[in-house]
Structure formats: structure tokens, C-alpha cells
Write a protein that holds these residues in place. Structure first.
Motif, short mmCIF file in Angstrom:
data_model
loop_
_atom_site.label_atom_id
_atom_site.label_comp_id
_atom_site.label_asym_id
_atom_site.label_seq_id
_atom_site.Cartn_x
_atom_site.Cartn_y
_atom_site.Cartn_z
N GLY A 194 1.87 46.46 39.54
CA GLY A 194 1.05 46.20 40.73
C GLY A 194 0.06 45.07 40.56
N GLN A 195 -0.07 44.54 39.36
CA GLN A 195 -0.98 43.42 39.15
C GLN A 195 -0.30 42.10 39.52
N VAL A 196 -1.12 41.04 39.60
CA VAL A 196 -0.60 39.72 39.92
C VAL A 196 -0.87 38.77 38.75
N VAL A 197 -0.04 37.75 38.65
CA VAL A 197 -0.15 36.77 37.57
C VAL A 197 -1.09 35.65 37.99
N LEU A 198 -2.09 35.38 37.17
CA LEU A 198 -3.08 34.35 37.45
C LEU A 198 -3.26 33.43 36.24
N MET A 256 -11.12 27.03 36.60
CA MET A 256 -10.80 27.68 37.86
C MET A 256 -9.79 28.81 37.66
N VAL A 257 -9.94 29.87 38.42
CA VAL A 257 -8.94 30.94 38.49
C VAL A 257 -7.99 30.61 39.63
N GLU A 258 -6.68 30.58 39.32
CA GLU A 258 -5.70 30.13 40.30
C GLU A 258 -4.39 30.91 40.17
N PHE A 259 -3.62 30.92 41.25
CA PHE A 259 -2.22 31.29 41.16
C PHE A 259 -1.45 30.12 40.54
N PRO A 260 -0.34 30.40 39.84
CA PRO A 260 0.49 29.31 39.32
C PRO A 260 0.94 28.40 40.45
N ALA A 261 0.94 27.09 40.18
CA ALA A 261 1.28 26.13 41.23
C ALA A 261 1.64 24.80 40.58
N GLY A 262 2.24 23.93 41.37
CA GLY A 262 2.56 22.60 40.87
C GLY A 262 3.21 21.76 41.94
N LYS A 263 3.26 20.45 41.71
CA LYS A 263 3.81 19.55 42.72
C LYS A 263 5.31 19.37 42.54
N LEU A 264 5.94 19.03 43.65
CA LEU A 264 7.38 18.80 43.67
C LEU A 264 7.74 17.52 42.94
N ASP A 265 8.78 17.57 42.13
CA ASP A 265 9.36 16.35 41.59
C ASP A 265 10.18 15.68 42.69
N LEU A 314 6.60 28.44 37.61
CA LEU A 314 6.28 29.78 37.12
C LEU A 314 6.70 29.93 35.66
N LEU A 315 7.89 29.47 35.33
CA LEU A 315 8.38 29.58 33.96
C LEU A 315 7.59 28.69 33.02
N GLU A 316 7.39 27.44 33.39
CA GLU A 316 6.69 26.51 32.50
C GLU A 316 5.27 26.95 32.22
N GLU A 317 4.55 27.39 33.26
CA GLU A 317 3.12 27.69 33.10
C GLU A 317 2.86 29.09 32.56
N THR A 318 3.69 30.05 32.92
CA THR A 318 3.40 31.44 32.57
C THR A 318 4.44 32.08 31.66
N GLY A 319 5.65 31.55 31.61
CA GLY A 319 6.73 32.16 30.85
C GLY A 319 7.53 33.18 31.63
N PHE A 375 -3.26 22.63 29.37
CA PHE A 375 -3.88 23.77 28.68
C PHE A 375 -4.33 24.77 29.72
N LEU A 376 -3.85 26.00 29.63
CA LEU A 376 -4.27 27.04 30.57
C LEU A 376 -4.04 28.42 29.97
N ASP A 377 -4.83 29.36 30.41
CA ASP A 377 -4.68 30.76 30.02
C ASP A 377 -3.98 31.51 31.14
N VAL A 378 -3.07 32.40 30.78
CA VAL A 378 -2.38 33.26 31.74
C VAL A 378 -2.90 34.68 31.57
N PHE A 379 -3.20 35.33 32.68
CA PHE A 379 -3.67 36.71 32.62
C PHE A 379 -3.24 37.42 33.90
N SER A 380 -3.46 38.70 33.96
CA SER A 380 -3.12 39.47 35.16
C SER A 380 -4.34 40.22 35.65
N ALA A 381 -4.33 40.53 36.94
CA ALA A 381 -5.43 41.27 37.56
C ALA A 381 -4.88 42.08 38.71
N THR A 382 -5.61 43.09 39.11
CA THR A 382 -5.20 43.87 40.26
C THR A 382 -5.52 43.08 41.53
N PRO A 383 -4.83 43.34 42.63
CA PRO A 383 -5.18 42.68 43.90
C PRO A 383 -6.63 42.93 44.30
#
Length: 204
Positions: free
Chosen positions: A60-64, A76-85, A98-103, A146-154
Motif C-alpha cells: 500500500g505504500q508508494v515509491v518516492l 526535494m521529495v518527488e515521484f520518479p520522473a524523467g524526460k522523453l528521449d 522507473l527502472l533506472e531510478e528506482t530498480g 544521485f538520489l535516494d529511493v524510499f517508500s511512504a504511505t499515501p
């Protein structure tokens, strides 16, 4: 509300001058005709488009992410994101980021909608994707990323949006989408990658 009724508001490009073409930013100045036949200039950033992923874990948690954003001089705390090639489809970009930034990779995807975060000075549009059935693998961060990946509840995320911990516009909108989906007020159509891609391509 119909765009056919917007003729009295529209501006029309007369000419364009390139101001900057850097490694990331492409800035132009357009000379435009106003609705009253007057003329003005508009300076703005051209952007290839981007994606954001609201990744739902089985608990039930989300990836941040936590990432330092140099213009803001803050983490900044963010959802995974990135620009289109160049030439890249929206869902393919979402899966890649999603794969590159969080695994994480996802079994199912749902296209939620689009947001334009900086309409006064950029044409950037961000596609909002939801992902579930997540499986954790190995991150593939870009060089110099460089970024940290973590999870949190909604609920935690919602509280951070309220108290100012989260001020990133796309993440604020993602939290709003998530809240309405969880309440059952907004619906998502889940599909495997192929079906989700078709849904994203057919969206307005």
C-alpha cells in the motif's frame, strides 16, 4: 467548454528567434499577433515532454525519491520522473525511468492524465502513469545522477504536501490523483504494457 469558442483569446506566431540551445534547455522568442491585432513577444522553453510514475507497492505504500535540485538549492521529495528521449513513447519512457531510478519494474500500468507544470514559460507536458505489481531489481542511474529511493504511505505523502515538505508541482498533482483513486472518486484502467501503451497514445 469548447476550444472552438477560444478565437477571441488565441495568439498567432509571426516569427521565431532562437535565444539558447544548451545541453538541456532550448529557449525561443516568438513574435505574435494578439487577439486585438496588436503584437507582442513571448519567450519560453521548448521541452520534449516528460513522464511521472506513481508506483504502488503491494503493502500500500508508494515509491518516492529524494533528489538535490540545484536551481532550488534543496533536496526535494518527488515521484520518479524523467524526460522523453527523441522518438520515445510515453510508456516506454515511464518504464525506463522507473527502472533506472528506482530498480522497480511493473506488471501493470495505467495512464492517468497529463499536467503542464509551467504554462507561463514552457510547453512541457508530463504524462502521469500509475504502476503496480512492482518487482525490485537493480537501479541503473545515469552518470552524475544521485538520489535516494524510499517508500511512504499515501497518508504520509498527503501530510507532506500539506505541511510544505513536498512542493514539487508534479508530485503534488500525483498525490492528488492518488488520493482520489484510493477514495474511488477517480478510476484507472489497468493493463499490461501493450494495452497501457495504447491507452496512453489515445488520450487527448
Amino acid at each position: 467548454m469548447s476550444q472552438n469558442d477560444d478565437a477571441h483569446l488565441r495568439e498567432h506566431q509571426l516569427s521565431r528567434t532562437e535565444l539558447l540551445r544548451g545541453n538541456f534547455l532550448h529557449v525561443v522568442r516568438d513574435h505574435v499577433r494578439m487577439p486585438d491585432d496588436g503584437q507582442a513577444t513571448r519567450e519560453f522553453v521548448l521541452h520534449p515532454g516528460a513522464v511521472m510514475v506513481v508506483g504502488l507497492l503491494d503493502d500500500g505504500q508508494v515509491v518516492l525519491e529524494r533528489q538535490y535540485r540545484y536551481p532550488m538549492q534543496a533536496v526535494m521529495v518527488e515521484f520518479p520522473a524523467g524526460k522523453l528521449d527523441a522518438g520515445e513513447a510515453s510508456l516506454v519512457c515511464a518504464q525506463r525511468e522507473l527502472l533506472e531510478e528506482t530498480g522497480y519494474s511493473a506488471r501493470e500500468w495505467a495512464f492517468a492524465g497529463r499536467l503542464a507544470p509551467t504554462i507561463a514559460y514552457s510547453d512541457e507536458v508530463i504524462d502521469i502513469w500509475f504502476a503496480r505489481g512492482l518487482a525490485l531489481g537493480e537501479r541503473r542511474l545515469d552518470e552524475g545522477e544521485f538520489l535516494d529511493v524510499f517508500s511512504a504511505t499515501p497518508a504520509e505523502l498527503h501530510a507532506w504536501c500539506f505541511d510544505g515538505t513536498v512542493i514539487d508541482s508534479k508530485t503534488l498533482i500525483g498525490s492528488m490523483w492518488l488520493q482520489n483513486v484510493l477514495r474511488g472518486e477517480w478510476s484507472l484502467t489497468w493493463a499490461g504494457a501493450q494495452g497501457a501503451a495504447a491507452a496512453g497514445e489515445s488520450a487527448p
